[in-house]
Scaffold this active site. Structure first.
Site, PDB file in Angstrom:
ATOM      1  N   HIS A 191     -23.513  -3.761  57.302  1.00 47.53           N
ATOM      2  CA  HIS A 191     -24.830  -4.400  57.312  1.00 47.53           C
ATOM      3  C   HIS A 191     -25.306  -4.753  55.916  1.00 47.53           C
ATOM      4  O   HIS A 191     -26.327  -5.421  55.755  1.00 47.53           O
ATOM      5  CB  HIS A 191     -25.862  -3.498  58.015  1.00 47.53           C
TER       6      HIS A 191
ATOM      7  N   ASP B 205     -19.839  -0.793  61.500  1.00 54.17           N
ATOM      8  CA  ASP B 205     -20.647  -0.914  60.288  1.00 54.17           C
ATOM      9  C   ASP B 205     -19.783  -0.665  59.058  1.00 54.17           C
ATOM     10  O   ASP B 205     -19.879   0.367  58.397  1.00 54.17           O
ATOM     11  CB  ASP B 205     -21.830   0.063  60.322  1.00 54.17           C
TER      12      ASP B 205
ATOM     13  N   GLY C  91     -31.240   2.970  50.556  1.00 49.24           N
ATOM     14  CA  GLY C  91     -30.402   2.810  49.379  1.00 49.24           C
ATOM     15  C   GLY C  91     -29.097   3.563  49.499  1.00 49.24           C
ATOM     16  O   GLY C  91     -28.184   3.374  48.696  1.00 49.24           O
TER      17      GLY C  91
ATOM     18  N   SER D 198     -27.011   3.328  52.066  1.00 49.75           N
ATOM     19  CA  SER D 198     -26.067   2.608  52.920  1.00 49.75           C
ATOM     20  C   SER D 198     -24.721   2.372  52.246  1.00 49.75           C
ATOM     21  O   SER D 198     -24.654   1.943  51.087  1.00 49.75           O
ATOM     22  CB  SER D 198     -26.650   1.254  53.327  1.00 49.75           C
TER      23      SER D 198
ATOM     24  N   SER E 259     -24.348   4.797  57.409  1.00 49.14           N
ATOM     25  CA  SER E 259     -24.881   3.621  58.098  1.00 49.14           C
ATOM     26  C   SER E 259     -26.401   3.601  58.038  1.00 49.14           C
ATOM     27  O   SER E 259     -27.015   2.608  57.667  1.00 49.14           O
ATOM     28  CB  SER E 259     -24.407   3.611  59.556  1.00 49.14           C
TER      29      SER E 259
END
Length: 290
Positions: free
Chosen positions: A142, A164, A244, A246, A261
């Site tokens: 993402h 993801d 932040g 991810s 994720s």
């Protein structure tokens, strides 16, 4: 996190004595056999949960008991919770329902390491290489789209929602190292990738929150991020993370485990974190940690 045990059929000790198990089960069967849902019933429950389409909900099946475990964030109201409970109830009983603090979101803002189009920042999960020795960074799908030019290089593949994960080819091949930075001048060498198990101790490393540890609480979890989509097959944990985080690494010793994720809460009050198992993109892209 408070857990309310799911209603289960069980042997009841009466004042006059204990009712024999043989009175409740067929010959050769056990009490656990009598209450454990079938694979078809669990599939139907997962399908019904997806159709309920409640943003802020996540679910998996406890492999040890066959119980459907549903986790909801603070945005899920009473009616939605009732709908989820009905959807996840099998002939063997009701699901286990857990409520967590905050809101399930993709942890995308305020990170470091990778500067993405639009000023978005995410984290490198793990550095990997293909059979020819070409080096790439794994991060959350993402965070970037295929073809995006990032601060590291160009995104050659990205998968979200459903999965993801994304693969970024390094412009500077010598920049990639097979380790995770521990935010204190030291590094954790990563030599292999593994599949987590329930109760396993896992660690993350983030320039904002530092090095954090937690445990795996669920496997093959589905999380509904609302308009952003649904992601399947995730690791659920009580590891803390924040916007932040991810794409950030989740590891156990020298083994790579997952890519962050999203989740809810923060590293001050705690919460729930979901991660993409790393073995899936390694297989899909034909790469390995080094």
């Amino acid at each position: 996190m408070n857990r309310t045990p799911a209603p289960r059929a069980r042997l009841i000790a009466l004042a006059s004595g204990v009712l024999a198990a043989t009175a409740l089960t067929a010959p050769g069967a056990t009490a656990d056999d009598a209450v454990r849902p079938t694979a078809a019933q669990l599939t139907a429950a997962h399908t019904a949960l997806a159709r309920a389409d409640v943003t802020g909900s996540a679910w998996y099946t406890d492999a040890a008991t066959g119980t459907v475990v549903v986790t909801v964030d603070s945005t899920v109201d009473a009616d939605e919770l009732d709908a989820l409970t009905k959807a996840a109830t099998t002939p063997a009983g009701a699901p286990e329902i857990n409520r967590t603090t905050g809101k399930f979101t993709k942890h995308i803002a305020g990170g470091e390491y990778i500067l993405l189009p639009g000023g978005i920042r995410c984290l490198i999960g793990f550095n990997v290489q293909d059979s020819a020795g070409v080096k790439y960074a794994l991060t959350a799908g993402h965070c970037t789209d295929t073809g995006d030019v990032t601060s590291l290089g160009t995104t050659v593949n990205s998968s979200f929602p459903g999965n993801d994960y994304a693969l970024i080819r390094y412009s500077n091949q010598s920049a990639a190292e097979g380790s995770v930075y521990l935010q204190n001048g030291t590094y954790q060498d990563i030599t292999s990738a593994g599949s987590p198990f329930i109760g396993q101790r896992i660690t993350s490393s983030d320039p904002m929150t530092g090095v954090r540890s937690g445990t795996v609480t669920g496997l093959n979890a589905t999380v509904n991020y609302g308009a952003d989509g649904i992601v399947y097959g995730l690791i659920q944990s009580n590891l803390c993370s924040e916007p932040g985080s991810s794409g950030g690494p989740i590891f156990s010793g020298t083994q790579a485990m997952g890519l962050i994720s999203g989740g809810s809460g923060n590293c001050s009050t705690g919460g729930t974190t979901f991660a993409q198992p790393v073995v899936e993109p390694l297989s899909a892209y034909g790469v390995s940690v080094f």
